[in-house]
Each structure stands twice: as structure tokens, then as C-alpha cells.
Design a protein around this motif. Sequence first.
Motif, PDB file in Angstrom:
ATOM      1  N   ILE A 179      24.921  16.125  -0.861  1.00 53.56           N
ATOM      2  CA  ILE A 179      24.542  17.398  -0.242  1.00 53.56           C
ATOM      3  C   ILE A 179      24.434  17.148   1.257  1.00 53.56           C
ATOM      4  CG2 ILE A 179      22.781  19.193  -0.113  1.00 53.56           C
ATOM      5  CD1 ILE A 179      22.051  18.535  -3.005  1.00 53.56           C
ATOM      6  N   GLU A 180      25.278  17.782   2.017  1.00 54.04           N
ATOM      7  CA  GLU A 180      25.369  17.495   3.446  1.00 54.04           C
ATOM      8  C   GLU A 180      24.757  18.620   4.264  1.00 54.04           C
ATOM      9  OE1 GLU A 180      29.471  16.741   4.158  1.00 54.04           O
ATOM     10  OE2 GLU A 180      29.480  14.833   3.056  1.00 54.04           O
ATOM     11  N   TYR A 181      23.438  18.639   4.288  1.00 51.54           N
ATOM     12  CA  TYR A 181      22.697  19.612   5.094  1.00 51.54           C
ATOM     13  C   TYR A 181      21.525  18.895   5.758  1.00 51.54           C
ATOM     14  CZ  TYR A 181      25.261  23.457   2.882  1.00 51.54           C
ATOM     15  OH  TYR A 181      26.244  24.310   2.453  1.00 51.54           O
ATOM     16  N   ASP A 182      20.928  19.542   6.737  1.00 53.84           N
ATOM     17  CA  ASP A 182      19.739  18.971   7.369  1.00 53.84           C
ATOM     18  C   ASP A 182      18.646  18.801   6.313  1.00 53.84           C
ATOM     19  OD1 ASP A 182      20.943  19.016   9.867  1.00 53.84           O
ATOM     20  OD2 ASP A 182      20.273  21.056  10.284  1.00 53.84           O
ATOM     21  N   PHE A 183      17.823  17.778   6.468  1.00 53.15           N
ATOM     22  CA  PHE A 183      16.768  17.542   5.486  1.00 53.15           C
ATOM     23  C   PHE A 183      15.558  16.899   6.152  1.00 53.15           C
ATOM     24  CE2 PHE A 183      19.305  13.686   5.563  1.00 53.15           C
ATOM     25  CZ  PHE A 183      18.340  12.670   5.567  1.00 53.15           C
ATOM     26  N   ILE A 184      14.429  17.011   5.456  1.00 53.48           N
ATOM     27  CA  ILE A 184      13.228  16.280   5.844  1.00 53.48           C
ATOM     28  C   ILE A 184      12.919  15.310   4.708  1.00 53.48           C
ATOM     29  CG2 ILE A 184      12.289  18.135   7.281  1.00 53.48           C
ATOM     30  CD1 ILE A 184      10.378  18.826   4.972  1.00 53.48           C
ATOM     31  N   GLN A 187       8.376  13.359  -0.429  1.00 55.96           N
ATOM     32  CA  GLN A 187       8.441  12.509  -1.613  1.00 55.96           C
ATOM     33  C   GLN A 187       9.892  12.303  -2.037  1.00 55.96           C
ATOM     34  OE1 GLN A 187       5.701  13.812  -4.726  1.00 55.96           O
ATOM     35  NE2 GLN A 187       4.387  14.760  -3.200  1.00 55.96           N
ATOM     36  N   GLU A 188      10.746  13.208  -1.618  1.00 56.39           N
ATOM     37  CA  GLU A 188      12.189  13.126  -1.818  1.00 56.39           C
ATOM     38  C   GLU A 188      12.853  13.902  -0.689  1.00 56.39           C
ATOM     39  OE1 GLU A 188      13.426  15.347  -5.304  1.00 56.39           O
ATOM     40  OE2 GLU A 188      11.580  16.518  -5.200  1.00 56.39           O
ATOM     41  N   LYS A 189      14.173  13.863  -0.624  1.00 55.22           N
ATOM     42  CA  LYS A 189      14.867  14.615   0.415  1.00 55.22           C
ATOM     43  C   LYS A 189      14.762  16.106   0.134  1.00 55.22           C
ATOM     44  CE  LYS A 189      18.303  11.280   2.045  1.00 55.22           C
ATOM     45  NZ  LYS A 189      19.755  10.991   2.199  1.00 55.22           N
ATOM     46  N   LEU A 190      14.329  16.857   1.139  1.00 55.09           N
ATOM     47  CA  LEU A 190      14.226  18.310   1.039  1.00 55.09           C
ATOM     48  C   LEU A 190      15.168  18.934   2.051  1.00 55.09           C
ATOM     49  CD1 LEU A 190      10.340  18.675   0.734  1.00 55.09           C
ATOM     50  CD2 LEU A 190      12.016  18.677  -1.121  1.00 55.09           C
ATOM     51  N   TYR A 191      16.129  19.696   1.570  1.00 55.63           N
ATOM     52  CA  TYR A 191      17.203  20.227   2.410  1.00 55.63           C
ATOM     53  C   TYR A 191      16.887  21.645   2.873  1.00 55.63           C
ATOM     54  CZ  TYR A 191      19.683  16.303   0.273  1.00 55.63           C
ATOM     55  OH  TYR A 191      20.045  15.053  -0.149  1.00 55.63           O
ATOM     56  N   TYR A 192      17.400  21.973   4.052  1.00 55.08           N
ATOM     57  CA  TYR A 192      17.224  23.330   4.568  1.00 55.08           C
ATOM     58  C   TYR A 192      18.450  23.733   5.376  1.00 55.08           C
ATOM     59  CZ  TYR A 192      15.907  20.961   8.946  1.00 55.08           C
ATOM     60  OH  TYR A 192      15.901  20.172  10.068  1.00 55.08           O
ATOM     61  N   LEU A 193      18.620  25.036   5.516  1.00 53.03           N
ATOM     62  CA  LEU A 193      19.747  25.596   6.253  1.00 53.03           C
ATOM     63  C   LEU A 193      19.279  25.994   7.640  1.00 53.03           C
ATOM     64  CD1 LEU A 193      22.750  26.260   5.688  1.00 53.03           C
ATOM     65  CD2 LEU A 193      22.049  28.603   5.230  1.00 53.03           C
ATOM     66  N   ASN A 194      19.887  25.403   8.633  1.00 53.18           N
ATOM     67  CA  ASN A 194      19.491  25.657  10.015  1.00 53.18           C
ATOM     68  C   ASN A 194      20.280  26.838  10.588  1.00 53.18           C
ATOM     69  OD1 ASN A 194      18.003  25.214  12.293  1.00 53.18           O
ATOM     70  ND2 ASN A 194      19.141  23.442  12.987  1.00 53.18           N
TER      71      ASN A 194
END
Length: 501
Positions: A179-184, A187-194
Motif C-alpha cells: 500500500i503506497e500512501y502516506d502513513f504514521i 502499533q502498526e502502519k496507519l495510512y491516510y490520504l493527503n
Amino acid sequence: MKQVNCATYEGIEAKVVQVESSLTKGLPSFNIVGIASTSINESKERVKSALLSNGFSFPPKRFIINLSPSDLKKEGSHFDLSIALLLLMDDQETDISDWFVFGELGLDGQIKENKYLYPLILSLANQNLIKKAIVPKESLKKLTKIAKVEFYGAAHIKDALNLLKSDDHTILPSPSTAIEYDFISAQEKLYYLNEYRYDFKDVKGQKIAKRAALIAAAGFHNIILEGSPGCGKSMIAQRLRYILPPMNSADILEVAKLQALDGCEPDFKPIRPFRSPHHTSTQASIFGGGSYTAKIGEVGLSHSGILFFDELPHYSKNILEALREPLQDDKIRISRVNSKVQYPAAFLFVAAMNPCPCGNLLNPAKECRCNELDIKKYKNRLSDPFLDRIDIAVTMQNISAADRSDVTSKQLHEKVLQTTEFISKRGQNSFNGKLSDEEIERFCVLNDEAKDILDNAVLRFSLSFRAIKKVQKVARTIADLEQRELIGKKDILEALSYRRR
């Protein structure tokens, strides 16, 4: 007798179907048994044409396909490939009973994609029922995003036959599953749409409403916006979607599943759903239903996203009262004579309403045309038990020429992302608005001053047990926005200010 696996839907969950074949002597015939839908029965003609047009012979025998379990209704054109391969493999000694096979056949033997394959296989994978599957090659781009399943793509019936006959099952080259999106990193990678299609910078003034929207987004708190026509209620609701908390990979796959069930092409973007049914929608379309099978409705499709009711009092009384259960339990149960289904429905409920039927009650520049009885009747459409399930109620200000934009969606979203990280560090997996009673005791810890204020508010406003929990959860989110471990006086006072009175 040969056997291979396929699947069908029961509600929104997949059920494994064992496709069994029997080729015996007798008058030539081709029959499918096991409560098969029209699309499955029509596969007889597609299978015959696909075999004969590719040099395969159709044996002059009695050919029976049994779809087990026989008491479950099956539907979908993706059974074609299973049926065809069973006929072709009848004289082979190879054991294929551990394979799952999906695909619709063209008359020339080409294997076609089915838009319902992705949610079907994702459901099987979530139940740990599937390990390897033959699927249409053009579906690999979507399907390979599902972890822990080996996918073998086939473009033609001959490709699928060679795969089953071969001892070397090398997985064909498939697209990247990343999954190639921005993330924080929590506890695991959390992705968001900028990206912000609708931006809060377009909303002039309304500082209190925008503050309430931020709290609602950060903690997934149900919110009602009340105000005069044109003050920005719907604008705020539309923009709320773009500042919601980030999503993990499982959330993204689940949203893609809902998109497929809704008849849309999954986009696998880390953005939560936004459903806004019209107030004239039927109860079945909102909650789901059907005469034979209970299909998913707007409430189920809004799972992990937003369900927006504009002009709230205009929805029927039955719909508003039926909404109480999913608002409380985060699930929707549908019972029919032939099926009983439960859907997850952990959504953020957003509603907008006018203060009176004409909308001018709070506008000093316009005269309200409603009498007292009209206003009372209008507001009585919302029962106290329904309103008790709302975390935040905001009365919006009237617009003025001096109003200016003071915040952007990007700024609000960054605040939500920081809050999500802060929440994750204390080991909390649920949104504040969805905390259970046990989790409230664990995470919503008030200091002594805040406890005294809440105790006084309970006596003064006669808060119900549910309302007390709602205040605690909202106060927890307010404290999280400021990254405070204990809920203080300021947090509890602001939370109380959002209670509808």
C-alpha cells in the motif's frame, strides 16, 4: 467423483461451497443441483460452448453437478470454471479437493472477471478458509492485496487445466501488494490520504462548529449540527470525511469490500466511506433487506466511515428509531423468514437539521413563520432515546460579512493524526467514541476536580447512564487533542457544553 471448492454469499459473508461432479453411464444429460440460481444454471451452456470451441469433447454421459451444502442458496457466474474443470478432470487421478476455483467463462473459453470475487475471497481469507485459488488473471491486481492466500491467475480454460495437472505450482508474476500512501507508525502502519477534495478553508466563521467537527473526527463521536439554512451544516459534514483518523491495511481492504458490494470498483485508497441517503429512502434501503436474502444497506455500507442524514427530522419515525440499535451496538441485525444476518456498522453518525420547519427561528434578520405547535411537532420527531445516543450537539451561528476562514482541512487532519498516535501509545485500539464500558473505566480517567464537576452535572441535568459515558468519552478526546493523560476540568466542561438540552 471429483470435488473442488468455490463460494457464495450469505449476507455479506462468504460460505464455502463444495462443487462435486458425477459422470455416469446413461442418457446424455447435464444437471446442476443444490439450490442454484439462474446464473449458475445458465453456466451449462457457457461450459459446453467453451469446451467444444477449444477442441475438448463433451462426453455423451449423464453429468451431474452437486453444490453442497444443498440447503444454501448459491448464486454467481463465478462457478463456471469449477464446473468446467471438474468435467475435464474426471478421468484424472490428481486430487484437486483442496483448491478453490473462481471464474466466469466466455463462449470461447476465456476466463472473465467477476466484480464480486474480491469481497467473496476477502471474506474467506478473514475466516481462514482459503489457502490457494485459481482466479481470472485480470483480477490479480486486486486479489493479491489479500494476504496469506496463494493466487494463480488464468486467462483461459486451458491455463487453468494445466495448473491443476502440473506438479510445479509456481505463483505467476503478480502486481505488488504494498500500500503506497502516506502513513504514521503507531502499533502498526496507519495510512491516510493527503488530499482534500472539500476543504474546511471554504467554511467561513463557525469556530465552535469546526471545533466540534475536529473532536467528532478524532474520536468518532456522533454529532448533530443545528442551524439556519445556508449556515454551513452540510459543508462541514462533507469535509469531515477528509480529516478522519488514518486506516490500517485491514480497514482499507474492508472498505474495498464494501465498495465492491455496492457495485463500485474498489480503489484501495485510505479514505473512509461517506454515505448520505435521502430522507425519502426506504427503510430497507437504509438498513438492508430483501424478500429472500437480507442484502446490505446504507448503514452497513457506512461501516468505518460516515453516515450523514441531512434534514434529520424529515426522515421517517421508523427509520430514526431503528437507527438506535446500530448507534448503540455498532452492528445491524436483519431478520427475514429465510435468513438472519448481522452486519458490522461502526460508523460516525453525522446529522444536520434546521431549528424549525421554516428554518428561521435562530435568524434575527428573518421572521420565523412557524407557530409554537409546529416547532414542537418538528422537534418531537427526535425522541429522547435517539438523542441520548448523540455525543455532540452544536447550534451553529448565523453567517455574517465579517466571517473569515481560519483553518484548513490539512491543519485539522494533522491534529487528528497526532491524536491518533497519542491514543495508540497508551495501548488503546478503539476510537474514543466506540469504547466499551470496561475501556471507559480504564482509559477515561478524570482528576478530582473533573469528577466533582461531572457529579454536579449528573444531578443538575439528570444525565442518564449512557449520557454520562458519552460525556466521559468526549472529554477523553478533548484531552487527547491536547495530549493530556488525565481528563481535567477544562475537558469535562467543554464536553458538557456539547450535550443537547
